[in-house]
Write a protein that holds these residues in place. Sequence first.
Motif, PDB file in Angstrom:
ATOM      1  N   GLY A 232      -4.052   4.807  -6.635  1.00  0.00           N
ATOM      2  CA  GLY A 232      -2.972   4.622  -7.598  1.00  0.00           C
ATOM      3  C   GLY A 232      -1.676   5.276  -7.142  1.00  0.00           C
ATOM      4  N   VAL A 233      -1.779   6.484  -6.655  1.00  0.00           N
ATOM      5  CA  VAL A 233      -0.587   7.222  -6.231  1.00  0.00           C
ATOM      6  C   VAL A 233       0.056   6.532  -5.024  1.00  0.00           C
ATOM      7  CG1 VAL A 233       0.195   9.384  -5.164  1.00  0.00           C
ATOM      8  CG2 VAL A 233      -1.296   9.454  -7.172  1.00  0.00           C
ATOM      9  N   LYS A 234      -0.799   6.086  -4.102  1.00  0.00           N
ATOM     10  CA  LYS A 234      -0.311   5.400  -2.906  1.00  0.00           C
ATOM     11  C   LYS A 234       0.480   4.143  -3.309  1.00  0.00           C
ATOM     12  CE  LYS A 234      -2.187   3.520   1.445  1.00  0.00           C
ATOM     13  NZ  LYS A 234      -1.562   2.198   1.299  1.00  0.00           N
ATOM     14  N   ALA A 235      -0.125   3.331  -4.162  1.00  0.00           N
ATOM     15  CA  ALA A 235       0.537   2.107  -4.609  1.00  0.00           C
ATOM     16  C   ALA A 235       1.839   2.429  -5.346  1.00  0.00           C
ATOM     17  CB  ALA A 235      -0.401   1.313  -5.518  1.00  0.00           C
ATOM     18  N   ALA A 236       1.814   3.457  -6.184  1.00  0.00           N
ATOM     19  CA  ALA A 236       2.999   3.828  -6.965  1.00  0.00           C
ATOM     20  C   ALA A 236       4.145   4.231  -6.044  1.00  0.00           C
ATOM     21  CB  ALA A 236       2.653   4.971  -7.918  1.00  0.00           C
ATOM     22  N   ILE A 237       3.846   5.104  -5.094  1.00  0.00           N
ATOM     23  CA  ILE A 237       4.891   5.590  -4.193  1.00  0.00           C
ATOM     24  C   ILE A 237       5.431   4.439  -3.345  1.00  0.00           C
ATOM     25  CG2 ILE A 237       5.328   7.078  -2.180  1.00  0.00           C
ATOM     26  CD1 ILE A 237       3.555   9.182  -3.480  1.00  0.00           C
ATOM     27  N   ASP A 238       4.526   3.597  -2.856  1.00  0.00           N
ATOM     28  CA  ASP A 238       4.966   2.459  -2.040  1.00  0.00           C
ATOM     29  C   ASP A 238       5.932   1.565  -2.820  1.00  0.00           C
ATOM     30  OD1 ASP A 238       3.455   3.443  -0.002  1.00  0.00           O
ATOM     31  OD2 ASP A 238       1.816   1.996  -0.183  1.00  0.00           O
ATOM     32  N   THR A 239       5.586   1.286  -4.076  1.00  0.00           N
ATOM     33  CA  THR A 239       6.455   0.460  -4.919  1.00  0.00           C
ATOM     34  C   THR A 239       7.803   1.140  -5.166  1.00  0.00           C
ATOM     35  OG1 THR A 239       4.482  -0.318  -6.057  1.00  0.00           O
ATOM     36  CG2 THR A 239       6.598  -0.777  -7.126  1.00  0.00           C
ATOM     37  N   MET A 240       7.753   2.406  -5.473  1.00  0.00           N
ATOM     38  CA  MET A 240       8.973   3.153  -5.793  1.00  0.00           C
ATOM     39  C   MET A 240       9.933   3.202  -4.612  1.00  0.00           C
ATOM     40  SD  MET A 240       7.269   6.326  -7.788  1.00  0.00           S
ATOM     41  CE  MET A 240       7.430   6.563  -9.552  1.00  0.00           C
ATOM     42  N   LEU A 241       9.356   3.245  -3.395  1.00  0.00           N
ATOM     43  CA  LEU A 241      10.195   3.367  -2.203  1.00  0.00           C
ATOM     44  C   LEU A 241      10.660   2.008  -1.683  1.00  0.00           C
ATOM     45  CD1 LEU A 241       8.313   6.204  -0.266  1.00  0.00           C
ATOM     46  CD2 LEU A 241      10.425   6.400  -1.601  1.00  0.00           C
ATOM     47  N   ALA A 242       9.898   0.963  -2.021  1.00  0.00           N
ATOM     48  CA  ALA A 242      10.234  -0.368  -1.510  1.00  0.00           C
ATOM     49  C   ALA A 242      11.291  -1.061  -2.381  1.00  0.00           C
ATOM     50  CB  ALA A 242       8.974  -1.229  -1.444  1.00  0.00           C
ATOM     51  N   ALA A 243      11.579  -0.488  -3.551  1.00  0.00           N
ATOM     52  CA  ALA A 243      12.526  -1.120  -4.473  1.00  0.00           C
ATOM     53  C   ALA A 243      13.931  -1.141  -3.862  1.00  0.00           C
ATOM     54  CB  ALA A 243      12.534  -0.364  -5.801  1.00  0.00           C
ATOM     55  N   ASP A 244      14.782  -2.011  -4.411  1.00  0.00           N
ATOM     56  CA  ASP A 244      16.166  -2.094  -3.927  1.00  0.00           C
ATOM     57  C   ASP A 244      16.842  -0.735  -3.976  1.00  0.00           C
ATOM     58  OD1 ASP A 244      16.085  -4.690  -3.310  1.00  0.00           O
ATOM     59  OD2 ASP A 244      17.000  -5.435  -5.161  1.00  0.00           O
ATOM     60  N   GLU A 245      16.660  -0.076  -5.099  1.00  0.00           N
ATOM     61  CA  GLU A 245      17.198   1.278  -5.203  1.00  0.00           C
ATOM     62  C   GLU A 245      16.029   2.246  -5.267  1.00  0.00           C
ATOM     63  OE1 GLU A 245      20.677   2.060  -7.597  1.00  0.00           O
ATOM     64  OE2 GLU A 245      20.576  -0.006  -8.315  1.00  0.00           O
TER      65      GLU A 245
END
Lengths: 346, 346
Positions: A232-245
């Motif tokens: 869960g944490v891995k997926a969350a961080i990946d999403t948060m960092l891959a966003a436009d901002e």
Amino acid sequence: MSKTKVSIKDIAQKAGVSTALVSYVLNGKEKESRVGQEIALKVKQIATELNYQPSHLAKSLRSGKTHTIGLIIADISNPFFANIARVVEDEAKRNGYTVIIGSSDENADKSRDLLDVLINRQVDGFIIVSAEDSKEQIQLLLDKHIPFVLLDRYFPEIPTDFVSTDHYRASYDAGTHLIRNQYQRIGMIAYDSQLFHMQERIRGYQDALRDSKVTGQEHWLKRIKINAIDAGVKAAIDTMLAADEPVDALLFATYSLAVSGLKHINSLGIKVPDDLGIVSFGQAEVFELYYCPITYLKQPIVLLGQTAVELLVKKLTHKSTEPAQILMKAELIERASSKTKKSVVT
Amino acid sequence: MSKTKVSIKDIAQKAGVSTALVSYVLNGKEKESRVGQEIALKVKQIATELNYQPSHLAKSLRSGKTHTIGLIIADISNPFFANIARVVEDEAKRNGYTVIIGSSDENADKSRDLLDVLINRQVDGFIIVSAEDSKEQIQLLLDKHIPFVLLDRYFPEIPTDFVSTDHYRASYDAGTHLIRNQYQRIGMIAYDSQLFHMQERIRGYQDALRDSKVTGQEHWLKRIKINAIDAGVKAAIDTMLAADEPVDALLFATYSLAVSGLKHINSLGIKVPDDLGIVSFGQAEVFELYYCPITYLKQPIVLLGQTAVELLVKKLTHKSTEPAQILMKAELIERASSKTKKSVVT
């Protein structure tokens, strides 16, 4: 070292008195029962000689007091709970109580089993760090007039004694601190939980952003299932960092989330705090020994544990009637992981 | 949710039968007692309706079985023990047992109190991580025929069941590893303890040096008092580094010693592994998240915990008679903190 247990009868035989008299003496009732001082002394000496061990079980059935506290914690493998258990034990010992611990592992069924087992073993009262979905159990304890104090987690709608960190304020302080230090896109990783303390931590973070006129985005807040933290944490961080901002700072709602997150951040080669500022709940050696020491919300473990014991002992000795509800402040320990962001020309 | 407890009498009244009959049925003895099937069913239904809770206390006094295991650990705030407690709980639950935990905090008096309290609450048996000076307590349990299994620490002169890491071999492997990686002056920081596992860790280190023809110097081995770890570790490291031939690597005998040592090493600005190679016993997130990941001896926590439960359950169900004494191998997890030393022109 003899195999057969010494009984009151053995003592009575050796002292040449009745078993009733021995029982009076060993229960400290020689005065009420008008037993002579000399005889009482003799009985006590013989009991010592024979290494007589009173059966707490039988004694409990009579007196209803065991001088034992049941401590139910949510997860023994979490250092926050393990450390608070140590404080509760030390403080209980000072008050003449022995502590028996059970770990519910954040599982309501296990929590119910433990409460049943310990009630049936007649602990005098409980200190409880509630597990998810255990609200009904707490209500039942209240209905049954079993003395208890909630520790760290409580249910605002049930009028119980509790001692807890002010989770809302702690989270609010952390969010405000990051904003003040020039972080602009602050994410939070929390648990997907109905427990009030987790709701409060999330609310504090949200209010800190709102009060600073920062408009939070949806991908900034992630709720992780407790039974699959790493994924869960891995997926969350990946999403948060891959966003436009992408987020430029992260608030972890628990120690376990932070440890999992730091491992993933390391594996990505992300540098703290230049690439990502970090603040976490909880205290642990790992925060101090990380290459960039981690800013954390220090919960008052010693005071929390001691106060919980104090409140319970007051209840057990009938010195308190009104529910005591105590919130304590967590202290933000500022370290390098959230230091003021270098100005970036954009 | 009613305040008064439902008794066998209540059920008997409602069913229109005797309390003895209710007791037979609820203890699963309807067949021996020739109670009709229909009546038995009725009694069970009424018991369910009234939410009847059998008193384990009274039941224990009769059956002598509680399906509860007492787990005594040496220090709940040490993650090794906290994690092993979690394994023991999970495995016990799979076998239908509830675990009650007590922490002796490395204190023999506290250990004795806990054993007394739990024996009197009639746990079926114990899993014990022994505290310092608790040898007599273990001998007493043996003499009293109380079923137990020792975990991680044992007394070679007492014929008990135990499951333990092979501490000697683990330490020997660590010492040999450092020598093979070109470290020349290898120090060890251990506890000043009479416990056998600590003696074995020290002996393994000494034999590794001896077998590699390295002559250890007196200041290479330091024994720290457990009640003053930080001061002891600091003094030990300072002495080891101030010597004419300072140590170039350190083996920490426990996780707590390593954490204390790493903090001091950081404060001195010493670089791992270039200035000082490091190997430690125990596993913890902190070793992974340190700026230079720490080589450690990974104890088989899951297997240790599971095997301890398995042995105890066998004893409790009389499937085993001979003492089982099991040593397990620790795995050396090689990380950057002990990598091969760069050749230095001297």
